[in-house]
Write a protein that holds these residues in place. Structure first.
Motif, PDB file in Angstrom:
ATOM      1  N   UNK A 112       1.000  -1.257   0.001  1.00  0.00           N
ATOM      2  CA  UNK A 112      -0.002  -0.042  -0.077  1.00  0.00           C
ATOM      3  C   UNK A 112       1.082   1.152  -0.078  1.00  0.00           C
ATOM      4  N   UNK A 113       1.994   1.129   0.931  1.00  0.00           N
ATOM      5  CA  UNK A 113       2.909   2.377   0.961  1.00  0.00           C
ATOM      6  C   UNK A 113       3.520   2.603  -0.577  1.00  0.00           C
ATOM      7  N   UNK A 114       3.873   1.469  -1.234  1.00  0.00           N
ATOM      8  CA  UNK A 114       4.521   1.714  -2.379  1.00  0.00           C
ATOM      9  C   UNK A 114       3.626   2.340  -3.508  1.00  0.00           C
ATOM     10  N   UNK A 115       2.245   1.885  -3.586  1.00  0.00           N
ATOM     11  CA  UNK A 115       1.459   2.553  -4.184  1.00  0.00           C
ATOM     12  C   UNK A 115       1.349   4.136  -4.109  1.00  0.00           C
ATOM     13  N   UNK A 116       1.411   4.652  -2.892  1.00  0.00           N
ATOM     14  CA  UNK A 116       1.345   5.801  -2.364  1.00  0.00           C
ATOM     15  C   UNK A 116       0.283   6.086  -1.176  1.00  0.00           C
ATOM     16  N   UNK A 117      -0.160   4.914  -0.830  1.00  0.00           N
ATOM     17  CA  UNK A 117      -1.246   5.373   0.398  1.00  0.00           C
ATOM     18  C   UNK A 117      -0.576   5.787   1.554  1.00  0.00           C
ATOM     19  N   UNK A 118      -1.065   6.903   2.164  1.00  0.00           N
ATOM     20  CA  UNK A 118      -0.607   7.675   3.201  1.00  0.00           C
ATOM     21  C   UNK A 118      -1.535   7.824   4.380  1.00  0.00           C
ATOM     22  N   UNK A 119      -2.642   6.810   4.435  1.00  0.00           N
ATOM     23  CA  UNK A 119      -3.520   6.899   5.495  1.00  0.00           C
ATOM     24  C   UNK A 119      -3.866   5.629   5.848  1.00  0.00           C
ATOM     25  N   UNK A 120      -3.750   5.269   7.266  1.00  0.00           N
ATOM     26  CA  UNK A 120      -3.968   3.637   7.802  1.00  0.00           C
ATOM     27  C   UNK A 120      -4.766   3.987   9.119  1.00  0.00           C
ATOM     28  N   UNK A 121      -5.477   2.957   9.280  1.00  0.00           N
ATOM     29  CA  UNK A 121      -6.159   2.749  10.597  1.00  0.00           C
ATOM     30  C   UNK A 121      -5.356   1.676  11.405  1.00  0.00           C
ATOM     31  N   UNK A 122      -5.202   2.121  12.761  1.00  0.00           N
ATOM     32  CA  UNK A 122      -4.742   1.388  13.727  1.00  0.00           C
ATOM     33  C   UNK A 122      -5.842   0.342  14.574  1.00  0.00           C
ATOM     34  N   UNK A 140       9.829   8.526   7.467  1.00  0.00           N
ATOM     35  CA  UNK A 140       8.396   9.227   7.088  1.00  0.00           C
ATOM     36  C   UNK A 140       7.326   9.110   8.069  1.00  0.00           C
ATOM     37  N   UNK A 141       7.162  10.029   9.087  1.00  0.00           N
ATOM     38  CA  UNK A 141       5.807   9.612   9.857  1.00  0.00           C
ATOM     39  C   UNK A 141       4.547   9.676   8.907  1.00  0.00           C
ATOM     40  N   UNK A 142       3.821   8.477   9.433  1.00  0.00           N
ATOM     41  CA  UNK A 142       2.627   8.309   8.559  1.00  0.00           C
ATOM     42  C   UNK A 142       1.312   8.272   9.411  1.00  0.00           C
ATOM     43  N   UNK A 143       0.513   9.043   8.639  1.00  0.00           N
ATOM     44  CA  UNK A 143      -0.736   9.542   9.345  1.00  0.00           C
ATOM     45  C   UNK A 143      -1.493   8.341   9.610  1.00  0.00           C
ATOM     46  N   UNK A 144      -2.126   8.163  10.666  1.00  0.00           N
ATOM     47  CA  UNK A 144      -3.088   7.086  11.152  1.00  0.00           C
ATOM     48  C   UNK A 144      -4.306   7.583  11.762  1.00  0.00           C
ATOM     49  N   UNK A 167       0.962   8.705  25.126  1.00  0.00           N
ATOM     50  CA  UNK A 167       2.493   8.397  24.794  1.00  0.00           C
ATOM     51  C   UNK A 167       2.704   8.417  23.469  1.00  0.00           C
ATOM     52  N   UNK A 168       2.170   9.659  22.910  1.00  0.00           N
ATOM     53  CA  UNK A 168       2.327   9.626  21.423  1.00  0.00           C
ATOM     54  C   UNK A 168       3.863  10.011  21.167  1.00  0.00           C
ATOM     55  N   UNK A 169       4.542  10.627  21.991  1.00  0.00           N
ATOM     56  CA  UNK A 169       6.101  10.862  21.604  1.00  0.00           C
ATOM     57  C   UNK A 169       7.145   9.581  21.547  1.00  0.00           C
ATOM     58  N   UNK A 170       6.316   8.364  21.867  1.00  0.00           N
ATOM     59  CA  UNK A 170       7.275   7.172  21.908  1.00  0.00           C
ATOM     60  C   UNK A 170       7.146   6.720  20.423  1.00  0.00           C
ATOM     61  N   UNK A 171       6.211   7.053  19.684  1.00  0.00           N
ATOM     62  CA  UNK A 171       5.923   6.586  18.317  1.00  0.00           C
ATOM     63  C   UNK A 171       6.596   7.854  17.381  1.00  0.00           C
ATOM     64  N   UNK A 172       7.702   7.615  17.093  1.00  0.00           N
ATOM     65  CA  UNK A 172       8.347   8.734  16.351  1.00  0.00           C
ATOM     66  C   UNK A 172       7.809   8.859  14.920  1.00  0.00           C
ATOM     67  N   UNK A 173       7.384   7.756  14.503  1.00  0.00           N
ATOM     68  CA  UNK A 173       6.878   7.543  12.850  1.00  0.00           C
ATOM     69  C   UNK A 173       5.380   7.600  12.894  1.00  0.00           C
ATOM     70  N   UNK A 174       4.850   7.711  13.735  1.00  0.00           N
ATOM     71  CA  UNK A 174       3.239   7.540  13.754  1.00  0.00           C
ATOM     72  C   UNK A 174       2.553   9.147  14.090  1.00  0.00           C
ATOM     73  N   UNK A 175       1.894   9.502  13.242  1.00  0.00           N
ATOM     74  CA  UNK A 175       1.150  10.849  13.097  1.00  0.00           C
ATOM     75  C   UNK A 175      -0.238  10.533  13.248  1.00  0.00           C
ATOM     76  N   UNK A 176      -0.727  10.784  14.480  1.00  0.00           N
ATOM     77  CA  UNK A 176      -2.027  10.312  14.801  1.00  0.00           C
ATOM     78  C   UNK A 176      -2.695  11.510  14.355  1.00  0.00           C
ATOM     79  N   UNK A 177      -3.416  11.577  13.319  1.00  0.00           N
ATOM     80  CA  UNK A 177      -4.536  12.522  12.788  1.00  0.00           C
ATOM     81  C   UNK A 177      -5.872  12.439  13.444  1.00  0.00           C
ATOM     82  N   UNK A 178      -6.269  11.151  14.049  1.00  0.00           N
ATOM     83  CA  UNK A 178      -7.713  11.222  14.396  1.00  0.00           C
ATOM     84  C   UNK A 178      -8.005   9.979  14.716  1.00  0.00           C
ATOM     85  N   UNK A 179      -9.455   9.752  14.705  1.00  0.00           N
ATOM     86  CA  UNK A 179     -10.041   8.645  15.155  1.00  0.00           C
ATOM     87  C   UNK A 179     -11.009   7.945  14.258  1.00  0.00           C
TER      88      UNK A 179
END
Length: 404
Positions: A112-122, A140-144, A167-179
């Motif tokens: 998905x990332x290779x195709x260019x997807x930049x929004x994932x759910x956790x 690259x921090x990834x929006x989730x 504890x979001x500072x522990x996840x350097x490459x996670x950009x929590x944009x929402x719910x």
């Protein structure tokens, strides 16, 4: 005594008859105009401040590039690598895709990332770890969007969601944009939707106050329903009833409403031909060339409910004025293969066509399509009966049901 109800549908009987004369059965027909109008009308009601997302699992055929779905929706939700590949082949831009769902693995996420997807759910701490690792690999921090569970297997406990935000500072490459939040489909009333919208607004306000964290985006699945059966009690099936509450939530965050069934349900028709008529022990049976392996409605239980459908006369001649009760059965060698029971038709005969309505979402995929190794139906697209286009030919399933 149960009678068929002459329901008002998007396509009139004359148009359905014209289609029936042009195709082989069994077949699904998806009406592009109906799909377009539902999406455009929804956008008109909610306004530009609220984005709309189509969940493609409801009907992947409706994102075919010839439908120009990118003109209708801001986002498309995919829940598997297979659905992602459908989006790729249909030309859906990567920036419009939300990669959602349980059971994500690192290889799928990389594709998905290779195709260019930049929004994932956790949906779990495993997902959190995988996406953080992927972000680290590509620097690259990834929006989730973190999915909050609604007492199901999906998403995470609210306390775990809050702990990740805290504890979001522990996840350097996670950009929590929402719910991300979805509690189920075919809701019976609007009160549960209104409660959920109030809950989400309160959640935004609480995490902002307690953890100095702004929820920038919410992806919310309303779960609006579609009418399937004769005499069905009305449920939550129109967005007008909750539009004010949606706007209230959009005042505090960027809101996207996500639906599949609501957009696609009414655009689908299933055509099946009567191939045999007989009477067994006083019961009149009509056998059709389709069956339960190709048609499934949410809430359908042992033919206790009569799906909305129309009877099309395919042979010329004067109609009998008499009606007769019939049990409609499919071509599967199972006593369970009863589509509807004890329904009155006027002059039902072999070669007549039955057209089942509102099967544009899930129905054709949830049915047991490979059972008895019968062919899978053709799939057609049309524009309110005009410009029929074959999207999928009959598919033989015997090769799927034996050792290769």
């Amino acid at each position: 005594m149960r009678k068929i109800n002459l329901v008002r549908v998007a396509m009139e009987t004359e148009v359905l008859l014209s289609i029936a004369k042009s195709i082989k059965t069994p077949a699904y027909v998806f009406d592009k105009k109906s799909f377009f109008e539902k999406a455009l009308n929804t956008k008109k009601i909610v306004g530009d401040e609220i984005a709309i997302c189509y969940s493609i699992k409801a009907n992947p055929f409706l994102i075919d590039k010839y439908y120009q779905p990118t003109d209708l929706f801001e986002k498309f939700e995919v829940c598997s690598i297979g659905e992602l590949r459908i989006c790729i082949s249909s030309g859906i831009p990567a920036e419009m895709i939300l990669y959602s769902g349980v059971n994500k693995n690192i290889n799928e996420l990389n594709e998905a990332y290779t195709y260019g997807v930049r929004l994932f759910t956790i949906e779990s701490f495993n997902h959190l770890s995988y996406i953080n690792q992927m972000g680290s690999r590509y620097e690259e921090p990834l929006p989730v969007l973190i999915r909050i569970s609604a007492d199901t297997q999906f998403g995470m406990d609210e306390k775990d969601v809050i702990s990740i935000i805290k504890d979001r500072d522990q996840y350097q490459y996670i950009d929590i944009i929402g719910i991300h939040y979805f509690t189920g489909t075919q809701k019976k009333g609007y009160s549960s939707i209104i409660q959920e919208l109030k809950y989400l607004r309160a959640f935004c306000e609480n995490v902002n106050e307690l953890y100095n964290f702004k929820i920038r985006n919410i992806e919310y699945g309303l779960g609006l329903g579609v009418e399937y059966f004769e005499g069905q009690k009305q449920g939550a099936n129109t967005i007008d009833e909750v539009v004010q509450e949606l706007r209230d939530l959009s005042a505090v965050t960027k809101l996207t409403i996500e639906m599949g069934r609501y957009f696609a349900g009414n655009c689908g028709y299933y055509f099946t031909k009567v191939v045999d008529c007989k009477v067994n022990n006083g019961t009149s049976y009509a056998i059709v060339d389709g069956g339960m392996n190709q048609l499934h409605y949410d809430g359908q239980v042992k033919s206790m409910k009569v799906p909305l459908h129309k009877h099309l006369k395919m042979t010329p001649g004067k109609l009998s004025t008499q009606t007769k009760k019939w049990t409609i059965c499919g071509s599967i060698c199972s006593t369970e293969d009863i589509i509807c029971r004890d329904v009155e038709y006027q002059d039902l005969k072999e070669e007549d066509m039955l057209v089942f309505l509102n099967c544009g979402a899930y129905s054709f995929m949830e049915a047991m399509s490979t059972f008895l190794s019968r062919e899978m139906p053709q799939i057609w697209a049309c524009n309110s009966g005009r410009d029929l286009e074959l999207m999928r030919e009959f598919i033989c399933t015997d090769t799927m049901n034996c050792r290769r």
